[in-house]
Design an enzyme around this catalytic site. Structure first.
Site, PDB file in Angstrom:
ATOM      1  CB  CYS A 219      -6.595 -14.261  13.512  1.00 16.12           C
ATOM      2  SG  CYS A 219      -6.255 -13.836  15.223  1.00 16.12           S
TER       3      CYS A 219
ATOM      4  CE1 TYR B 166      -6.758 -20.888  18.297  1.00 10.40           C
ATOM      5  CE2 TYR B 166      -8.535 -19.623  19.305  1.00 10.40           C
ATOM      6  CZ  TYR B 166      -7.713 -19.884  18.220  1.00 10.40           C
ATOM      7  OH  TYR B 166      -7.843 -19.149  17.074  1.00 10.40           O
TER       8      TYR B 166
HETATM    9  N1  LIG Z   1      -3.505 -12.120  22.825  1.00 10.83           N
HETATM   10  C1  LIG Z   1      -3.509 -12.049  21.449  1.00 10.83           C
HETATM   11  C2  LIG Z   1      -3.661 -13.403  20.784  1.00 10.83           C
HETATM   12  C3  LIG Z   1      -3.478 -13.325  19.291  1.00 10.83           C
HETATM   13  C4  LIG Z   1      -3.246 -14.712  18.654  1.00 10.83           C
HETATM   14  O1  LIG Z   1      -3.060 -15.716  19.346  1.00 10.83           O
HETATM   15  N2  LIG Z   1      -3.253 -14.767  17.323  1.00 10.83           N
HETATM   16  C5  LIG Z   1      -2.990 -16.032  16.623  1.00 10.83           C
HETATM   17  C6  LIG Z   1      -3.914 -16.188  15.447  1.00 10.83           C
HETATM   18  S1  LIG Z   1      -5.535 -16.691  15.820  1.00 10.83           S
HETATM   19  C7  LIG Z   1      -1.620 -16.012  16.015  1.00 10.83           C
HETATM   20  O2  LIG Z   1      -1.251 -15.067  15.340  1.00 10.83           O
HETATM   21  N3  LIG Z   1      -0.837 -17.077  16.241  1.00 10.83           N
HETATM   22  C8  LIG Z   1       0.487 -17.216  15.708  1.00 10.83           C
HETATM   23  C9  LIG Z   1       1.296 -18.221  16.487  1.00 10.83           C
HETATM   24  O3  LIG Z   1       0.777 -18.836  17.417  1.00 10.83           O
HETATM   25  O4  LIG Z   1       2.462 -18.372  16.151  1.00 10.83           O
HETATM   26  C10 LIG Z   1      -4.633 -11.102  21.070  1.00 10.83           C
HETATM   27  O5  LIG Z   1      -5.771 -11.271  21.530  1.00 10.83           O
HETATM   28  O6  LIG Z   1      -4.354 -10.163  20.341  1.00 10.83           O
END
Ligand SMILES: N[C@@H](CCC(=O)N[C@@H](CS)C(=O)NCC(=O)O)C(=O)O
Length: 347
Positions: free
Chosen positions: A49, A212
């Site tokens: 990530c 994204y």
């Molecule tokens: N705003 C968050 C975004 C984090 C994020 O989107 N992480 C993704 C991985 S790249 C995630 O865990 N996604 C899980 C999901 O969408 O269910 C940050 O910057 O900490």
């Protein structure tokens, strides 16, 4: 927002990806309740990530690895409630204490050995899924949030402090200097704050989140708009990096820590997976040398694990890649010499 979905579902009526805001937004401050203390906090991350890898970069750059503990998930999303046919959510899972997947079927049985593996159990609670960590913090079945990493967990009050990487890295930079090995390093120095904030703003919208928006778009129009803006911003970076060593000045800053994770994933994943194929990063002379330069900065390489990166994206979203085939290339060498010393030594 239903818990049965992931960010892939966060698409507007016109097919554009619209990221949901993180919901845990507490900060580490000397006044508390979350005071800076060695050993008090735990980070839940994925090496795949780009947002979580910002926080890993900070741990290594600042020398905080002895003071903040870490659990790292397996890169392939799994069904998190496999016994409930109505709950189709797939998300991050931990491996068991024996190193095997704790979540059963679906193809994550064959792990590579050796140091590239880097998947751990949940060191605090032996949870099966990151979703379970959210349930624990939210007192039951968590709703109203995506189950994202990174998570900064407080072992003292037993809850999530923050799941917003941009704020976690600010606090790791400034609040732990009483015990950080590298306390002199300030990635958000007073004099550069306006420049860093300005760069962060367009890099976030155009590049970090921009890839994204390309990959999760469900209409041609939304994709066209995102990919045009993405390459406008990459061209802007190329131009800036032709004049100075780092993106917000002559020293490495938070703005580099935020830009780098997207660039290092770009040629290996996004070009194919998110259809950002107008140009590779290694076709931009300044950007490509910059990526190698930042990667070769002491500490930074510990936030990059290409096996996690490729495995995660290509195997986690059946709607984008039904057969989860991971493509072979381009297998670039981040340890090749770079030419960034032409702007002077790293300060
Ligand atoms: N705003 C968050 C975004 C984090 C994020 O989107 N992480 C993704 C991985 S790249 C995630 O865990 N996604 C899980 C999901 O969408 O269910 C940050 O910057 O900490």
């Amino acid at each position: 927002m239903t818990p049965g979905e992931t960010a892939v579902a966060d698409v507007s009526k016109d097919g554009a990806f619209v990221r949901k805001d993180a919901i845990f937004r507490n900060r580490i401050t000397p006044d508390g309740p979350y005071t800076p203390e060695s050993g008090r906090y735990h980070l839940y991350v994925s090496y795949a990530c780009p947002w979580a890898c910002r926080t890993l970069s900070l741990l290594h750059l600042k020398g905080l690895t002895q003071h903040v503990t870490v659990s790292s998930v397996h890169p392939t999303w799994q069904r998190t409630r496999p016994d409930d046919p109505d709950d189709k959510h797939a998300g991050w899972c931990f491996v068991g204490t024996d190193g095997a997947s704790v979540s059963g079927p679906s193809g994550v049985g064959s792990f590579p050995g050796g140091p590239s593996y880097n998947c751990t159990p949940d060191h605090l609670f032996e949870s099966t899924f990151v979703r379970d960590v959210y349930d624990r913090a939210m007192g039951g079945a968590a709703v109203g949030t995506r189950f994202t990493v990174p998570i900064l967990w407080d072992k003292q009050t037993n809850t999530i402090v923050s799941n917003e990487s941009s704020e976690i890295i600010r606090d790791l930079n400034s609040q732990f200097n009483a015990f950080a090995d590298n306390k002199e390093l300030d990635l958000y120095p007073e004099a550069l704050r306006p420049a860093i904030d300005e760069v962060n703003e367009w890099v976030y919208h155009g590049i970090n989140n921009g890839v994204y928006k390309c990959g999760f778009a469900t209409s041609q129009g939304a994709y066209d708009a995102a990919v045009t803006e993405l390459f406008r911003c990459l061209d802007r970076c190329e131009d800036i990096l032709g004049k100075r060593r780092y993106i917000a000045g002559d020293v490495l800053t938070e703005a580099d820590v935020r830009l780098f994770p997207t660039l290092v994933r770009f040629d290996e994943v996004y070009v194919v997976y998110f259809k950002t194929n107008k140009k590779f990063i290694h076709q931009y002379p300044n950007l490509w040398n910059y990526v190698k330069d930042v990667y070769q900065t002491p500490g930074m390489r510990h936030s990059v694990n290409m096996w996690h990166i490729k495995t995660h994206y290509f195997t986690s979203h059946p709607v984008l890649n039904a057969n989860a085939i991971v493509p072979i290339g381009p297998d670039l060498n981040l340890d090749e010499p770079h030419d960034r010393h032409r702007f002077g030594a790293a300060k």
